[in-house]
Write an enzyme that holds these catalytic residues in place. Structure first.
Site, PDB file in Angstrom:
ATOM      1  N   HIS A   1      -6.681  -6.039  -0.672  1.00  0.00           N
ATOM      2  CA  HIS A   1      -5.560  -5.142  -0.438  1.00  0.00           C
ATOM      3  C   HIS A   1      -4.524  -5.775   0.492  1.00  0.00           C
ATOM      4  O   HIS A   1      -3.346  -5.462   0.402  1.00  0.00           O
ATOM      5  CB  HIS A   1      -6.073  -3.833   0.165  1.00  0.00           C
ATOM      6  CG  HIS A   1      -5.132  -2.680   0.020  1.00  0.00           C
ATOM      7  ND1 HIS A   1      -4.534  -2.339  -1.167  1.00  0.00           N
ATOM      8  CD2 HIS A   1      -4.675  -1.780   0.937  1.00  0.00           C
ATOM      9  CE1 HIS A   1      -3.766  -1.287  -0.989  1.00  0.00           C
ATOM     10  NE2 HIS A   1      -3.812  -0.922   0.273  1.00  0.00           N
TER      11      HIS A   1
ATOM     12  N   ASP B   1      -8.817  -6.257  -4.734  1.00  0.00           N
ATOM     13  CA  ASP B   1      -8.005  -5.182  -4.177  1.00  0.00           C
ATOM     14  C   ASP B   1      -8.646  -3.812  -4.390  1.00  0.00           C
ATOM     15  O   ASP B   1      -9.447  -3.606  -5.301  1.00  0.00           O
ATOM     16  CB  ASP B   1      -6.632  -5.217  -4.856  1.00  0.00           C
ATOM     17  CG  ASP B   1      -5.559  -4.429  -4.124  1.00  0.00           C
ATOM     18  OD1 ASP B   1      -5.856  -3.806  -3.095  1.00  0.00           O
ATOM     19  OD2 ASP B   1      -4.405  -4.456  -4.605  1.00  0.00           O
TER      20      ASP B   1
ATOM     21  N   SER C   1       0.835  -1.192   0.000  1.00  0.00           N
ATOM     22  CA  SER C   1       0.000   0.000   0.000  1.00  0.00           C
ATOM     23  C   SER C   1       0.882   1.259   0.000  1.00  0.00           C
ATOM     24  O   SER C   1       1.724   1.411  -0.878  1.00  0.00           O
ATOM     25  CB  SER C   1      -0.947  -0.042   1.200  1.00  0.00           C
ATOM     26  OG  SER C   1      -1.936   0.943   1.107  1.00  0.00           O
TER      27      SER C   1
END
Length: 338
Positions: free
Chosen positions: A312, A285, A145
């Site tokens: 994610h 995601d 991320s």
């Protein structure tokens, strides 16, 4: 006959040489520390334009060939949700480091807002690299991320100090991430839920508890982590997030992007990354998996890993695919196959 003998001796030599580079159990757990043992935890001093602060790191293992620095997301989440690597990397003999970036829960949390820029975080990572004595022969970054943003930015400036890069679930363009959230993921939500979310956002009423009451089951549980019961490490990371820094840089939630990162875009510069790079995407995601695959083709030595059941945090909800792919990539780089 002499030729066969030569081939046999050469094979034995190189076989022994290869085996000798693999750390034994005793070597792996020997950190060379003769003082008070601290379970690998070290507070590393970081020089910044507004003073010196300390960041929390925890070392696992000893392998001079492979040193992996884990970069957590957020910004200003914690290493806690990345503790799952403890179940996989030690078995492979990898040396790796959990790390709370400056401003995160286990590190110092200065209040000067000038510190919260991508450029300043890149310089922090460079100082951590030096502190763990990693270099171009052994330094791997694995960023998830926001950690993926940080990893890509670090590589663009300091790839000469790296062996390889792993970007887990992070597109190289914040505007494209925002469009994907609004044009694709938002349309998958119940229309009544989406209308209520939009109404709250229109008023900038993000402190309203109803905002997260709506996003948790309808967005976070669908696209952030799909496990029915969230892992303890992820729950602790959510509890410990520095909301002030997170909002300043990312915006009020994972439902799109705002704050200082809203215009961040280095997609056109990916071609500058020469080191082996693994891009990881997942079906559910918050990041477009097709964009992640494209990124693997834009860097010079790219590979793509797709997690068909992941979101994610595919490291949790598609764990076997994620970990197997990451480990295979690291081994291939280490063996010169990339």
């Amino acid at each position: 006959m002499r030729l066969l003998l030569f081939i046999f001796i050469t094979g034995v030599f190189f076989s022994c040489k290869e085996k000798s580079t693999t750390p034994t159990v005793a070597d792996y757990f020997n950190y060379g520390d003769s003082g008070v043992q601290s379970a690998g935890i070290k507070m590393i001093p970081i020089q910044t334009p507004v003073g010196t602060f300390k960041v929390w790191t925890k070392r696992f293992g000893n392998n001079p060939r492979i040193k992996i620095l884990l970069l957590h997301g957020g910004p200003a989440m914690t290493h806690e949700y990345m503790e799952c690597f403890e179940s996989f990397f030690p078995k492979e003999g990898f040396e790796f480091y959990e790390y709370d970036q400056l401003g995160s829960y286990y590190s110092d949390q200065p209040k000067d807002s000038s510190l919260w820029t991508t450029e300043r975080f890149v310089e922090e990572v460079e100082q951590v690299r030096k502190a763990i004595r990693a270099d171009s022969t052994n330094f791997y970054i694995l960023g998830n991320s926001w950690g993926g943003i940080l990893g890509m930015e670090y590589a663009l400036k300091y790839q000469h100090n790296m062996k390889a890069l792993i970007v887990a679930n992070m597109m190289a363009s914040a505007p494209a991430y925002g469009r994907y959230a609004q044009e694709v993921l938002a349309k998958q939500m119940d229309s009544a839920v989406l209308a209520e979310v939009r109404a709250i956002e229109a008023k900038s009423d993000f402190a309203n508890p109803r905002y997260m009451e709506l996003l948790l089951p309808n967005f976070y549980k669908q696209h952030l982590c799909r496990l029915e019961e969230w892992p303890d490490g992820f729950n602790r990371a959510m509890k410990h997030v520095n909301g002030e820094i997170y909002t300043m840089m990312q915006g009020p939630s994972e439902f799109g992007v705002g704050g200082r990162l809203i215009n961040w875009d280095i997609k056109a510069r990916l071609k500058e990354i020469k080191i082996p790079t693994l891009m990881i995407g997942a079906k559910h995601d918050t990041m477009d998996p097709a964009a992640m695959e494209e990124q693997s083709k834009l860097v010079q030595k790219g590979r793509y890993l797709y997690c068909p059941n992941g979101s994610h945090l595919a490291m949790w909800d598609d764990q076997q695919v994620f970990m197997s792919g990451v480990i295979a990539f690291i081994k291939d780089v280490d063996e010169g196959k990339m």
